[in-house]
Design an enzyme around this catalytic site. Structure first.
Site, mmCIF file in Angstrom:
data_model
loop_
_atom_site.group_PDB
_atom_site.id
_atom_site.type_symbol
_atom_site.label_atom_id
_atom_site.label_comp_id
_atom_site.label_asym_id
_atom_site.label_seq_id
_atom_site.Cartn_x
_atom_site.Cartn_y
_atom_site.Cartn_z
ATOM 1 N N GLY A 122 92.026 42.539 48.412
ATOM 2 C CA GLY A 122 90.826 42.119 47.677
ATOM 3 C C GLY A 122 90.563 40.629 47.617
ATOM 4 N N GLY A 123 91.337 39.833 48.332
ATOM 5 C CA GLY A 123 91.109 38.379 48.311
ATOM 6 C C GLY A 123 89.740 38.010 48.828
ATOM 7 N N LYS A 124 89.346 38.603 49.952
ATOM 8 C CA LYS A 124 88.038 38.285 50.533
ATOM 9 C C LYS A 124 86.910 38.901 49.706
ATOM 10 C CE LYS A 124 89.922 37.970 55.261
ATOM 11 N NZ LYS A 124 91.278 38.505 55.071
ATOM 12 N N CYS A 145 88.108 47.719 54.849
ATOM 13 C CA CYS A 145 89.555 47.427 54.851
ATOM 14 C C CYS A 145 89.798 46.274 53.877
ATOM 15 C CB CYS A 145 90.067 47.096 56.241
ATOM 16 S SG CYS A 145 89.538 48.266 57.505
ATOM 17 N N ASP A 147 87.255 43.632 58.408
ATOM 18 C CA ASP A 147 88.601 43.042 58.457
ATOM 19 C C ASP A 147 89.556 44.125 58.957
ATOM 20 O OD1 ASP A 147 90.786 41.466 58.153
ATOM 21 O OD2 ASP A 147 90.620 41.200 55.994
ATOM 22 N N CYS A 171 93.841 39.123 61.525
ATOM 23 C CA CYS A 171 94.859 38.081 61.339
ATOM 24 C C CYS A 171 95.819 38.157 62.517
ATOM 25 C CB CYS A 171 95.571 38.224 60.001
ATOM 26 S SG CYS A 171 96.328 39.833 59.709
ATOM 27 N N ALA A 205 91.515 45.859 50.920
ATOM 28 C CA ALA A 205 92.742 45.535 50.176
ATOM 29 C C ALA A 205 93.493 44.360 50.818
ATOM 30 C CB ALA A 205 93.649 46.760 50.127
#
Length: 418
Positions: A256-258, A252, A319, A372, A254
């Site tokens: 893509g920060g992590k 999961c 995530d 989150c 997108a």
């Protein structure tokens, strides 16, 4: 003209969220349909759209106090709420706000609401101070969230819910993650200082900009020196602790920060998996800007036949999809869109995904369950159920990050495989 069109478009966002639509998606659609909007117009529209959702509880409460009976015309109500937000929370010229709102309302039906709207808005201007004080005596108006949500946070976080409620009514900060392969926070602060951009370091590689600005104004953003990422979200890669040479799955992934953060921390082989092809494109854009490579797979995480190559992973970042209840500060429409049963429903959807991912992890490997959300059904309860289902799973670390002035809310559970 700008104020008029922006005010009208803002009412469309209220109607959209009322019908169950996501605010950020709706805002993107509206902006794409109006290419003539200036940068200033877009900024004002975003402020009105998000601001109305952030303070919807108090706005509706104050409007109710001004009425003899409930309004039976939704278009009229939306226009009044937008105008009241402007009068209460922005520096827009009050006379212009009232005039434009009355002008729009005059076109509803046969114009029968024009004088009514004018009287309501002018009375609001006169009584604004006492109306705002009255909000303190109504929980929905005071905390700007539905009673059921307020009760959930009160029950699950008895010591912290008041601070959480306060945080949820504040504006989200612009937080940057400095790419350690280029420099650290102290060095990047120097670049910001040279451009008169006020900021402070949150740790050795995280910075909060005092006043949010477009990313185009950030020095060396296009070169991949910094990325925009919430401070709480930045903790995921640190907890996963990627090592050189490891094979890692970002499920999961997108936008893509992590994914990018994992590759900043170690020379590893990353597979970025997401069910949404359009959102996966953002992962590609982020990685291209950072000058990193990853294998991108578009498939449901639990459908192993669609993406898995039978080569076990050393570490997995799970995530998983959630109610996003920890991001209300950033996405204020969430508090009005969610329902009491949503957390349990989402938790049930997470289970087959986590079970499937676990089979792709090697013995001695680790999986980070990440959400989150702040709902226990998706977090602590989900983790305990997972541990009960898998005898080879051991909880190494559990971390709840509460929303405050520097971050959104997150839950992390690092699970080892025997």
């Amino acid at each position: 003209m700008s104020l008029s069109i922006v005010q009208k478009l803002a009412t469309q966002t209220l109607a959209a969220v009322d019908s169950g639509k996501n605010l950020s998606d709706e805002l993107a659609n509206i902006i794409s349909q109006h290419p003539d909007l200036s940068t200033q117009d877009k900024g004002m529209l975003q402020d009105l759209a998000y601001g109305c959702q952030r303070y919807l509880g108090s706005l509706k409460y104050m409007l109710g106090k001004l009425l003899n009976k409930p309004i039976d015309n939704q278009a009229l109500e939306y226009h009044l709420l937008v105008a009241m937000y402007q009068l209460n929370h922005t520096r827009n010229a009050p006379h212009a706000v009232v005039n434009e709102a009355v002008e729009h309302i005059g076109k509803i039906g046969r114009g029968q609401y024009r004088s009514f709207a004018n009287a309501i808005l002018r009375r609001f201007q006169r009584e604004r101070e006492s109306l705002n004080k009255a909000c303190k005596f109504d929980d929905v108006a005071k905390y700007n969230m539905p009673i059921w949500l307020h009760k959930v946070f009160q029950n699950q976080y008895p010591k912290y819910w008041h601070n959480m409620a306060t945080a949820f009514q504040s504006h989200p900060p612009l937080t940057l993650r400095v790419n350690r392969r280029h420099m650290d926070a102290a060095q990047y602060l120097q670049l910001l200082q040279e451009q008169d951009i006020a900021a402070k370091a949150l740790d050795d590689y995280a910075i909060r900009i005092n006043t949010p600005i477009p990313v185009s104004q950030l020095p060396k953003f296009t070169e991949g020196v910094v990325s925009v990422q919430d401070f709480g979200a930045q903790q995921a890669a640190y907890l996963l602790n990627p090592q050189n040479g490891e094979r890692i799955l970002d499920a999961c992934a997108a936008p893509g920060g992590k994914t990018g953060h994992i590759l900043e921390l170690a020379d590893c082989s990353v597979t970025a998996l997401d069910i949404d092809a359009n959102r996966l494109a953002y992962v590609r854009e982020n990685l291209d800007r950072l000058r990193f490579q990853a294998a991108l797979k578009c498939a449901p995480a639990q459908d192993l036949s669609a993406w898995y190559d039978d080569c076990l992973f050393d570490a997995i970042l799970a995530d998983v999809p959630c109610t996003a209840s920890g991001t209300i500060k950033r996405n204020p429409d969430i508090k009005w869109l969610r329902r009491p049963s949503d957390a349990l429903k989402t938790a049930r959807q997470q289970e087959p995904m986590l079970d499937a991912l676990w089979t792709t992890l090697k013995s001695g490997g680790r999986m980070l369950l990440a959400t989150c959300s702040l709902f226990e059904e998706e977090n602590q309860q989900q983790c305990q159920k997972f541990l009960q289902r898998h005898a080879d799973a051991t909880l190494r670390q559990e971390k709840v990050i509460l929303p405050n002035e520097k971050q959104d809310g997150f839950y992390y559970a690092l699970i080892d495989k025997k």
